[in-house]
Write a protein that holds these residues in place. Structure first.
Motif, PDB file in Angstrom:
ATOM      1  N   MET A 371       0.851  -1.192   0.000  1.00 14.78           N
ATOM      2  CA  MET A 371       0.000   0.000   0.000  1.00 14.78           C
ATOM      3  C   MET A 371       0.887   1.242   0.000  1.00 14.78           C
ATOM      4  O   MET A 371       2.045   1.188   0.437  1.00 14.78           O
ATOM      5  N   GLU A 372       0.357   2.359  -0.473  1.00  9.89           N
ATOM      6  CA  GLU A 372       1.105   3.615  -0.512  1.00  9.89           C
ATOM      7  C   GLU A 372       0.303   4.720   0.136  1.00  9.89           C
ATOM      8  O   GLU A 372      -0.907   4.830  -0.073  1.00  9.89           O
ATOM      9  N   ALA A 373       1.022   5.527   0.927  1.00  8.63           N
ATOM     10  CA  ALA A 373       0.421   6.713   1.535  1.00  8.63           C
ATOM     11  C   ALA A 373       1.346   7.884   1.316  1.00  8.63           C
ATOM     12  O   ALA A 373       2.524   7.709   0.971  1.00  8.63           O
ATOM     13  N   GLN A 374       0.895   9.075   1.517  1.00 11.10           N
ATOM     14  CA  GLN A 374       1.685  10.272   1.323  1.00 11.10           C
ATOM     15  C   GLN A 374       1.881  10.943   2.675  1.00 11.10           C
ATOM     16  O   GLN A 374       0.928  11.154   3.433  1.00 11.10           O
ATOM     17  N   ALA A 375       3.152  11.228   2.975  1.00 13.59           N
ATOM     18  CA  ALA A 375       3.443  11.933   4.227  1.00 13.59           C
ATOM     19  C   ALA A 375       2.685  13.257   4.251  1.00 13.59           C
ATOM     20  O   ALA A 375       2.653  13.989   3.259  1.00 13.59           O
ATOM     21  N   GLY A 376       2.089  13.552   5.392  1.00 10.62           N
ATOM     22  CA  GLY A 376       1.292  14.771   5.521  1.00 10.62           C
ATOM     23  C   GLY A 376      -0.201  14.540   5.350  1.00 10.62           C
ATOM     24  O   GLY A 376      -1.002  15.441   5.602  1.00 10.62           O
ATOM     25  N   THR A 446      -0.232 -10.018   6.554  1.00  9.86           N
ATOM     26  CA  THR A 446       0.740  -8.937   6.661  1.00  9.86           C
ATOM     27  C   THR A 446       0.693  -8.090   5.399  1.00  9.86           C
ATOM     28  O   THR A 446       0.719  -8.609   4.275  1.00  9.86           O
ATOM     29  N   LEU A 447       0.635  -6.779   5.595  1.00 13.20           N
ATOM     30  CA  LEU A 447       0.603  -5.802   4.507  1.00 13.20           C
ATOM     31  C   LEU A 447       1.760  -4.832   4.683  1.00 13.20           C
ATOM     32  O   LEU A 447       2.170  -4.530   5.813  1.00 13.20           O
ATOM     33  N   ILE A 448       2.310  -4.334   3.584  1.00 10.27           N
ATOM     34  CA  ILE A 448       3.437  -3.390   3.611  1.00 10.27           C
ATOM     35  C   ILE A 448       2.919  -2.014   3.237  1.00 10.27           C
ATOM     36  O   ILE A 448       2.248  -1.846   2.211  1.00 10.27           O
ATOM     37  N   LEU A 449       3.265  -1.046   4.067  1.00 13.43           N
ATOM     38  CA  LEU A 449       2.882   0.340   3.803  1.00 13.43           C
ATOM     39  C   LEU A 449       4.111   1.137   3.416  1.00 13.43           C
ATOM     40  O   LEU A 449       5.106   1.165   4.152  1.00 13.43           O
ATOM     41  N   VAL A 450       4.080   1.761   2.251  1.00 17.01           N
ATOM     42  CA  VAL A 450       5.134   2.662   1.785  1.00 17.01           C
ATOM     43  C   VAL A 450       4.614   4.080   1.936  1.00 17.01           C
ATOM     44  O   VAL A 450       3.532   4.398   1.435  1.00 17.01           O
ATOM     45  N   VAL A 451       5.420   4.932   2.623  1.00 15.99           N
ATOM     46  CA  VAL A 451       5.037   6.329   2.812  1.00 15.99           C
ATOM     47  C   VAL A 451       5.906   7.193   1.911  1.00 15.99           C
ATOM     48  O   VAL A 451       7.125   7.271   2.088  1.00 15.99           O
ATOM     49  N   ASN A 452       5.331   7.786   0.919  1.00 15.98           N
ATOM     50  CA  ASN A 452       6.048   8.665   0.010  1.00 15.98           C
ATOM     51  C   ASN A 452       6.256  10.030   0.662  1.00 15.98           C
ATOM     52  O   ASN A 452       5.338  10.573   1.278  1.00 15.98           O
ATOM     53  N   VAL A 453       7.540  10.534   0.480  1.00 14.65           N
ATOM     54  CA  VAL A 453       7.894  11.829   1.050  1.00 14.65           C
ATOM     55  C   VAL A 453       8.327  12.751  -0.082  1.00 14.65           C
ATOM     56  O   VAL A 453       9.165  12.373  -0.915  1.00 14.65           O
ATOM     57  N   SER A 454       7.803  13.918  -0.164  1.00 15.52           N
ATOM     58  CA  SER A 454       8.178  14.874  -1.215  1.00 15.52           C
ATOM     59  C   SER A 454       9.643  15.266  -1.045  1.00 15.52           C
ATOM     60  O   SER A 454      10.120  15.465   0.085  1.00 15.52           O
TER      61      SER A 454
END
Length: 508
Positions: A371-376, A446-454
């Motif tokens: 999964m992907e999320a965006q910081a902020g 189990t799921l992997i979370l990736v947090v994208n940072v600008s």
């Protein structure tokens, strides 16, 4: 051409009959004469035509309905006298009379009548009439009962002015919304008047607007209010003596259903063999009486049993109906309806029941393992697909540790994990543990979370002094520090100084 009257028809009929007899006598000596034979035939035909015409005229017209002789609206008969009513009509006749008249006191004699015996007559005789026999006597056609003639008979008795005896048990009258209320204290003579008394001594008299009096009906209240709920009786004075009617209890049935609800607000799930209990509760106004029924898949085979309870509160009534099925089967799944009715009003509630053969857990990713999320971000929800029965216990881990204990920004919402104010450090492995301990069922995912940072340039955050002028041909070192997820790509651009008076053009 105008039809002759009945009197004229009768005269013509008599003349024809007389002429017919004379001719019969005259022709005895002239039997061989053909002309006389023809004359006999002609006169017989005329006699038949006149006779039948008289019969038809007698049976037609005023005998479209039966005729009661000497009856003009009503009759007044002294008590213990004999009542005799005569009725005639075109077809067979029958009688109807007040229900309190004993059949063994009534004698009916039927006969044929009229000038040609074409009509039907009936005589009703009632011996020893009593005050309680007061009411409508009707003569009607046996096969056409809607065609009838009636007379209202008063059986006058100064010792009992009211038709119903005052010692009879109280009678319940139901007050209905937007309908007049009739207190049926009829009297035995048309000239008797009465007062309506609300227990114990509140007297009401006819006002010809809302309170009306009729000797044949009693009191009619056109627009009854709550005041008319309670005990009433009628009172009359005859020859200086006060008489009271039987007591009437006026009751106002209430049919207002305020609310209906079930003990389960959502679909019901259960295991085969378990016990199902559904509680339907209805709330109604005081004095409301309701009927609660159930519709469900096993009703025809009496799969369920019901029990009822009633609780009275200060301002309302509570009605309970509990449906119980002891051992559920697969055939018991479906729609269950609780229907509440009161008077002409009905309300209902429904619930769907699902029956499973065995407990289970079904768990899988919703959009894949990564999964992907965006910081902020304000929040991010991790929500896998989970179906289980019975309701399982759910625990979320982050990188092998209980998530809620690591950070206050992590909290469970149902079966999902919600991350508030997403930051770079929220990236990692998230594991959901699902278990139904009483049935020994366990499953995890189990799921992997990736947090994208600008990407950011570190030097922009530090104030740099102007390096000023440097010597021509000297060597200078410039630094660019950047950070981001995924790692950013760095490109250098430089701007040569333009000649004096000209703008500079950037070159790579």
């Amino acid at each position: 051409m105008q039809r002759p009257t009945q009197e004229a028809q009768g005269i013509i009929l008599l003349i024809a009959e007389f002429v017919f007899k004379i001719i019969i006598i005259s022709i005895i000596s002239l039997q061989r004469s053909h002309r006389m034979n023809f004359l006999i035939f002609l006169l017989c035909g005329l006699y038949t035509v006149f006779a039948k015409g008289g019969e038809k005229e007698e049976a037609r017209g005023k005998y479209g309905v039966p005729v009661l002789e000497g009856a003009h609206g009503h009759l007044v008969l002294e008590a213990n006298r004999t009542l005799q009513l005569n009725c005639r009509g075109r077809w067979e006749l029958s009688w109807s009379f007040p229900t309190d008249v004993p059949l063994d006191q009534v004698h009916v004699q039927d006969s044929r009548c009229g000038k040609t015996q074409h009509l039907h007559c009936s005589r009703l005789t009632l011996g020893g009439a009593q005050a309680g026999h007061t009411g409508n006597f009707r003569c009607r056609y046996r096969r056409r009962v809607q065609r009838q003639a009636s007379v209202y008979v008063y059986v006058a008795d100064s010792r009992q002015p009211f038709v119903e005896h005052p010692e009879m048990s109280p009678y319940v009258l139901y007050m209905k919304e937007k309908q007049p209320l009739v207190v049926p204290c009829r009297v035995t003579h048309p000239n008797i008047t009465s007062s309506l008394i609300k227990f114990p001594n509140h007297s009401l008299s006819p006002d010809h607007r809302n309170i009306l009096w009729s000797s044949k009906q009693g009191f009619t209240i056109r627009s009854p209010t709550f005041f008319y709920i309670g005990l009433f009786f009628c009172q009359s004075v005859v020859d200086g003596v006060t008489h009271k009617s039987r007591i009437y209890f006026v009751h106002r049935p209430v049919s207002e259903i305020m609310d209906v609800y079930l003990n389960s607000t959502g679909p019901v799930q259960a295991l085969k063999g378990e016990r199902l209990v559904l509680n339907c509760t209805a709330t109604g106004e005081l004095n409301t009486r309701v009927n609660i029924t159930w519709d469900y898949p096993g009703k025809s085979s009496a799969r369920g049993s019901t029990s009822k309870r009633l609780l009275k509160h200060r301002t309302h009534m509570l009605f309970y109906s509990i449906l119980t099925i002891n051992k559920l089967q697969r055939s018991d799944r479906g729609l269950y309806t609780c229907r509440v009715s009161s008077g002409d009003k009905t309300k209902q509630q429904k619930v769907t029941v699902t029956v499973y053969d065995r407990p289970f857990i079904r768990l899988k990713p919703r959009l894949g393992p990564v999964m992907e999320a965006q910081a902020g971000q304000k929040s991010y929800r991790i929500s896998p697909k989970l179906r289980a029965f019975p309701v399982p216990e759910v625990i979320w881990l982050k990188d092998g540790m209980v998530a809620a204990e690591q950070c206050s920004r992590y909290h469970r919402d149902g079966n999902s994990l919600v991350i508030r104010d997403v930051a770079e450090e929220d990236a990692g492995k998230y594991t959901i543990l699902v278990r139904i301990q009483e049935h020994g069922l366990y499953q995890n995912l189990t799921l992997i979370l990736v947090v994208n940072v600008s990407p950011q340039i570190g030097e922009k955050a530090v104030t740099l002094q102007d390096p000023g002028s440097v010597a021509r041909g000297s060597r200078q070192s410039l630094h660019c520090t950047s950070h981001g997820v995924p790692p950013p790509h760095i490109t250098w651009l430089w701007h040569p100084c333009p000649p004096k008076g000209l703008p500079a053009a950037p070159q790579a």
